[in-house]
Scaffold this motif. Structure first.
Motif, PDB file in Angstrom:
ATOM      1  N   PRO A   1       0.821  -1.223   0.000  1.00  0.00           N
ATOM      2  CA  PRO A   1       0.000   0.000   0.000  1.00  0.00           C
ATOM      3  C   PRO A   1       0.847   1.263   0.000  1.00  0.00           C
ATOM      4  N   GLU A   2       2.037   1.171   0.611  1.00  0.00           N
ATOM      5  CA  GLU A   2       2.923   2.339   0.692  1.00  0.00           C
ATOM      6  C   GLU A   2       3.340   2.859  -0.683  1.00  0.00           C
ATOM      7  N   ASP A   3       3.232   2.015  -1.700  1.00  0.00           N
ATOM      8  CA  ASP A   3       3.613   2.440  -3.049  1.00  0.00           C
ATOM      9  C   ASP A   3       2.726   3.580  -3.560  1.00  0.00           C
TER      10      ASP A   3
ATOM     11  N   LYS B   1      -7.592   3.772   4.347  1.00  0.00           N
ATOM     12  CA  LYS B   1      -7.345   4.470   5.609  1.00  0.00           C
ATOM     13  C   LYS B   1      -6.391   5.642   5.419  1.00  0.00           C
ATOM     14  N   TYR B   2      -5.391   5.467   4.560  1.00  0.00           N
ATOM     15  CA  TYR B   2      -4.432   6.545   4.333  1.00  0.00           C
ATOM     16  C   TYR B   2      -5.114   7.733   3.653  1.00  0.00           C
TER      17      TYR B   2
ATOM     18  N   ILE C   1      -6.280  -7.660   5.426  1.00  0.00           N
ATOM     19  CA  ILE C   1      -5.229  -8.372   4.686  1.00  0.00           C
ATOM     20  C   ILE C   1      -4.888  -7.702   3.357  1.00  0.00           C
ATOM     21  N   PRO C   2      -5.855  -7.424   2.468  1.00  0.00           N
ATOM     22  CA  PRO C   2      -5.500  -6.819   1.171  1.00  0.00           C
ATOM     23  C   PRO C   2      -4.947  -5.402   1.347  1.00  0.00           C
ATOM     24  N   PRO C   3      -4.072  -4.960   0.444  1.00  0.00           N
ATOM     25  CA  PRO C   3      -3.490  -3.614   0.551  1.00  0.00           C
ATOM     26  C   PRO C   3      -4.531  -2.505   0.459  1.00  0.00           C
TER      27      PRO C   3
END
Length: 286
Positions: A80-82, A119-120, A111-113
């Motif tokens: 997810p950070e990508d 949330k971000y 579990i999934p990104p």
């Protein structure tokens, strides 16, 4: 009138988002890493721009004159950070609405990104309209079609679970509806499904009826599915691992819900799986 940026514009959903936005009279910028001949891709109807989530240097100028964004996570980006750097960039640009292509049931599934990306976005205080679709019908006519054509098998580890399949074209219409009226849909989430939940025995039966072939549901184990797709199909291990996680959740009943969100947003009924197979018969027979 400001523009709408569509990431993943040539993908399963992105191309339909572009088409539906154009029908609504929107000015569209199509963004993606694979535009070799952009003018041919959309017949000069939209602006195109080279864009890559992993290359922040491609962010420069991409949000100029843009106030709404369709955001999708490319399948090969498992972290997810990508996507976080571009989300930060959107916050600086004061976007009116970002519609993120998420996943059905992800609000309860960490579990999934997609969960962390949602949330971000929310924590960044960007106005959002998450779209949480069920499994795409295009998964069956796409990555799964090879086994259907060559082995007359539906080869997914979904057990006896049910799935409320949705056509990517219907998702595109739903997304375009949200982006066309950003003030009405700020800070909302929409679970977009088809009108029925099918198990994969029923999927195989519909495929058999519409193609004239005797197609069976193979019902492989997670291990057999994962090994086959990595060793035989040579698909990316990260991608296959994500799909295994999704089928694990599907067996827990997360994909069977049927909602009215698509009808409420668009005023239309979603396409049925039978209609989809009939219109895409060549994907399963050629």
């Amino acid at each position: 009138m400001k523009k709408v940026l569509v990431t993943g514009a040539t993908g399963n959903v992105g191309k339909y988002v572009v088409d539906e936005l154009l029908k609504k009279g929107e000015r569209v910028i199509a963004a993606g890493p694979s535009f070799k001949n952009p003018a041919d891709t959309f017949s000069n109807k939209v602006e195109t721009v080279y864009f890559d989530f992993k290359k922040p240097e491609t962010f420069q100028g991409v949000l100029n004159d843009v106030d709404r964004v369709f955001l999708m996570r490319p399948p090969h980006l498992g972290k997810p950070e990508d996507l976080y750097p571009f989300i930060d960039e959107m916050k600086l640009s004061k976007i009116k609405l970002v519609s993120f292509l998420s996943l059905m049931g992800v609000e309860k599934n960490t579990i999934p990104p997609h969960h962390k990306i949602e949330k971000y976005i929310e924590d960044s205080e960007l106005p959002y309209a998450h779209v949480r679709p069920g499994f795409f019908m295009q998964n069956v006519s796409g990555v799964q079609s090879k086994e259907i054509r060559e082995k007359s098998q539906v080869f997914v580890p979904a057990g006896n679970s049910k799935t409320s399949f949705i056509d990517a074209a219907d998702i595109g219409l739903a997304v375009a509806t949200l982006l066309h009226d950003p003030e009405s849909y700020q800070n909302t989430a929409h679970t977009i499904t088809g009108s029925e939940a099918l198990d994969y025995y029923q999927v195989a039966q519909i495929l058999s009826e519409e193609t004239g072939k005797n197609i069976k549901y193979a019902k492989p184990s997670y291990w057999k599915y994962r090994r086959y797709y990595i060793k035989k199909r040579r698909l990316d291990k990260k991608y296959v691992n994500v799909t295994v996680a999704l089928y694990f959740m599907t067996r827990m009943g997360t994909a069977k819900e049927v909602t009215n969100d698509f009808i409420r947003l668009t005023g239309r009924k979603p396409r049925t799986f039978k209609e989809f197979v009939k219109e895409n018969r060549s994907s399963f027979t050629s």
